[in-house]
Motif scaffolding. Structure first.
Motif, short mmCIF file in Angstrom:
data_model
loop_
_atom_site.label_atom_id
_atom_site.label_comp_id
_atom_site.label_asym_id
_atom_site.label_seq_id
_atom_site.Cartn_x
_atom_site.Cartn_y
_atom_site.Cartn_z
N GLY A 109 0.86 -1.19 0.04
CA GLY A 109 -0.07 -0.04 0.22
C GLY A 109 0.77 1.20 -0.07
N GLU A 110 1.99 1.21 0.73
CA GLU A 110 2.75 2.62 0.73
C GLU A 110 3.50 2.66 -0.67
OE1 GLU A 110 4.82 2.33 5.28
OE2 GLU A 110 5.66 1.11 3.85
N LEU A 111 3.75 1.53 -1.32
CA LEU A 111 4.61 1.61 -2.60
C LEU A 111 3.51 2.31 -3.50
CD1 LEU A 111 6.78 1.07 -4.43
CD2 LEU A 111 5.91 -1.24 -4.75
N ILE A 112 2.08 1.65 -3.55
CA ILE A 112 1.13 2.04 -4.33
C ILE A 112 0.96 3.62 -4.09
CG2 ILE A 112 -1.18 1.89 -5.08
CD1 ILE A 112 -0.82 -1.19 -4.89
N ALA A 113 0.48 4.14 -3.19
CA ALA A 113 0.36 5.42 -2.66
C ALA A 113 1.48 6.22 -2.96
CB ALA A 113 -0.14 5.40 -1.33
N GLY A 114 2.71 5.99 -2.46
CA GLY A 114 4.01 6.62 -2.89
C GLY A 114 4.04 7.03 -4.20
N THR A 115 4.01 6.02 -5.16
CA THR A 115 4.16 6.24 -6.63
C THR A 115 3.14 7.27 -7.13
OG1 THR A 115 5.04 3.83 -6.69
CG2 THR A 115 4.22 4.96 -8.58
N ALA A 116 1.70 7.02 -6.58
CA ALA A 116 0.76 7.82 -7.17
C ALA A 116 0.94 9.30 -6.61
CB ALA A 116 -0.53 7.27 -6.45
N LEU A 117 1.38 9.27 -5.27
CA LEU A 117 1.62 10.99 -4.96
C LEU A 117 2.70 11.35 -5.78
CD1 LEU A 117 1.34 10.22 -1.14
CD2 LEU A 117 -0.05 11.73 -2.49
N LEU A 118 3.86 10.67 -6.19
CA LEU A 118 4.86 11.35 -7.10
C LEU A 118 4.22 11.71 -8.39
CD1 LEU A 118 7.95 11.70 -7.45
CD2 LEU A 118 8.04 9.39 -8.51
N VAL A 119 3.28 11.02 -8.88
CA VAL A 119 2.53 11.26 -10.42
C VAL A 119 1.89 12.34 -9.93
CG1 VAL A 119 1.03 10.76 -11.82
CG2 VAL A 119 2.79 9.15 -11.22
N SER A 135 16.08 -0.70 -8.28
CA SER A 135 14.64 -0.97 -8.71
C SER A 135 13.98 0.30 -8.04
CB SER A 135 14.19 -2.29 -8.27
OG SER A 135 14.08 -2.14 -6.98
N LEU A 136 14.38 0.99 -7.12
CA LEU A 136 13.61 2.13 -6.49
C LEU A 136 13.88 3.43 -7.46
CD1 LEU A 136 12.41 3.65 -4.15
CD2 LEU A 136 14.58 4.25 -3.25
N THR A 137 15.10 3.49 -8.01
CA THR A 137 15.61 4.37 -9.11
C THR A 137 14.85 4.54 -10.19
OG1 THR A 137 17.79 4.64 -7.88
CG2 THR A 137 17.64 5.55 -10.07
N VAL A 138 14.68 3.04 -10.82
CA VAL A 138 14.02 3.07 -11.92
C VAL A 138 12.65 3.06 -11.79
CG1 VAL A 138 13.46 1.00 -13.69
CG2 VAL A 138 15.71 1.24 -12.94
N GLY A 139 11.95 2.53 -10.90
CA GLY A 139 10.46 2.74 -10.65
C GLY A 139 10.08 4.33 -10.46
N ILE A 140 10.94 5.14 -9.90
CA ILE A 140 10.69 6.77 -9.84
C ILE A 140 10.58 7.12 -11.15
CG2 ILE A 140 11.56 8.81 -8.92
CD1 ILE A 140 11.98 7.55 -6.31
N GLY A 141 11.75 6.98 -12.01
CA GLY A 141 11.96 7.36 -13.42
C GLY A 141 10.87 6.92 -14.25
N VAL A 142 10.28 5.41 -14.06
CA VAL A 142 9.38 5.12 -14.78
C VAL A 142 7.90 6.08 -14.54
CG1 VAL A 142 7.67 3.18 -15.32
CG2 VAL A 142 10.15 2.97 -15.44
N ALA A 143 7.72 6.06 -13.03
CA ALA A 143 6.57 6.77 -12.56
C ALA A 143 6.74 8.29 -13.14
CB ALA A 143 6.55 7.13 -11.28
N MET A 144 7.54 9.03 -13.21
CA MET A 144 7.83 9.86 -13.92
C MET A 144 7.65 10.27 -15.16
SD MET A 144 10.50 12.19 -11.31
CE MET A 144 10.04 13.82 -11.82
N ILE A 145 8.15 9.58 -16.12
CA ILE A 145 7.96 9.48 -17.68
C ILE A 145 6.50 8.96 -17.87
CG2 ILE A 145 8.45 8.26 -19.47
CD1 ILE A 145 11.50 7.87 -18.45
#
Length: 155
Positions: free
Chosen positions: A41-51, A113-123
Motif C-alpha cells: 500500500g505504501e508503494l502504490i500510494a507513494g508512486t501515485a503521490l509522485l505522479v 529498482s527504486l531509482t528505475v521505478g521513480i523514473g518510470v513513474a515520472m515518465i
C-alpha cells in the motif's frame, strides 16, 4: 498518433523532461545502498503521490503562465478529469485502502529498482499529462492545454 519531436515541445515540457533525469540521478545518489522495504500500500500510494506532485507542479506553472497572458479560447466546463490526476488519486486511495484493511505485504526494492521505478513513474506522468477522460459521453481524448477546462461533476 505521430511521435512528438523535441522541436514540437514547449519550453516547459523541455524543462520537465530535463528535470526527470535530474530527479532520477538524485534518487540514485541518495537511495540507501541496501535498498528499502515498503508495504504494498505504501508503494502504490507513494508512486501515485509522485505522479500527483509532478502534475501539481506542472499545473502551478500553467496557472502562472495563464495569468500572464490572455487565454486564446474561453474557459469551458466539462464532466471530465485529467487521466494523470485520476490515476494518481486512484492509486492513493488504493494504497491507503490496502493499508487500512490490513492487506500488508512487504515489498523489497533495491536501490536500482527504486531509482528505475521513480523514473518510470515520472515518465508515465509526463506521457499522460495531455490526456483527459470525460464520463458523459465516455471518451478519452488529448487536450494539449486543459487548464482552460473547468471540472464539473454534473451538467
Amino acid at each position: 498518433m505521430p511521435i512528438t519531436l523535441m522541436a514540437d515541445l514547449s519550453r516547459a515540457e523541455k524543462i520537465e523532461l530535463g528535470a526527470i533525469p535530474v530527479v532520477v540521478g538524485a534518487v540514485a545518489w541518495l537511495a540507501p545502498r541496501a535498498g528499502v522495504t515498503l508495504e504494498l500500500g505504501e508503494l502504490i500510494a507513494g508512486t501515485a503521490l509522485l505522479v500527483l506532485l509532478q502534475g501539481f507542479l506542472r499545473d502551478l506553472w500553467l496557472l502562472r503562465q495563464a495569468r500572464r497572458k490572455k487565454p486564446v479560447t474561453p474557459a469551458r466546463g466539462a464532466r471530465c478529469m485529467c487521466v494523470e490526476s485520476a490515476m494518481g488519486l486512484t492509486g492513493v486511495v488504493a494504497g491507503i485502502g490496502l493499508a487500512g484493511f490490513g492487506l500488508v505485504r512487504p515489498v523489497y526494492l533495491s536501490a536500482t529498482s527504486l531509482t528505475v521505478g521513480i523514473g518510470v513513474a515520472m515518465i508515465l506522468g509526463f506521457l499522460l499529462k495531455d490526456f483527459v477522460f470525460e464520463w458523459s459521453p465516455w471518451k478519452i481524448y488529448r487536450e494539449k492545454d486543459h487548464a482552460q477546462v473547468i471540472f464539473r461533476w454534473g451538467k
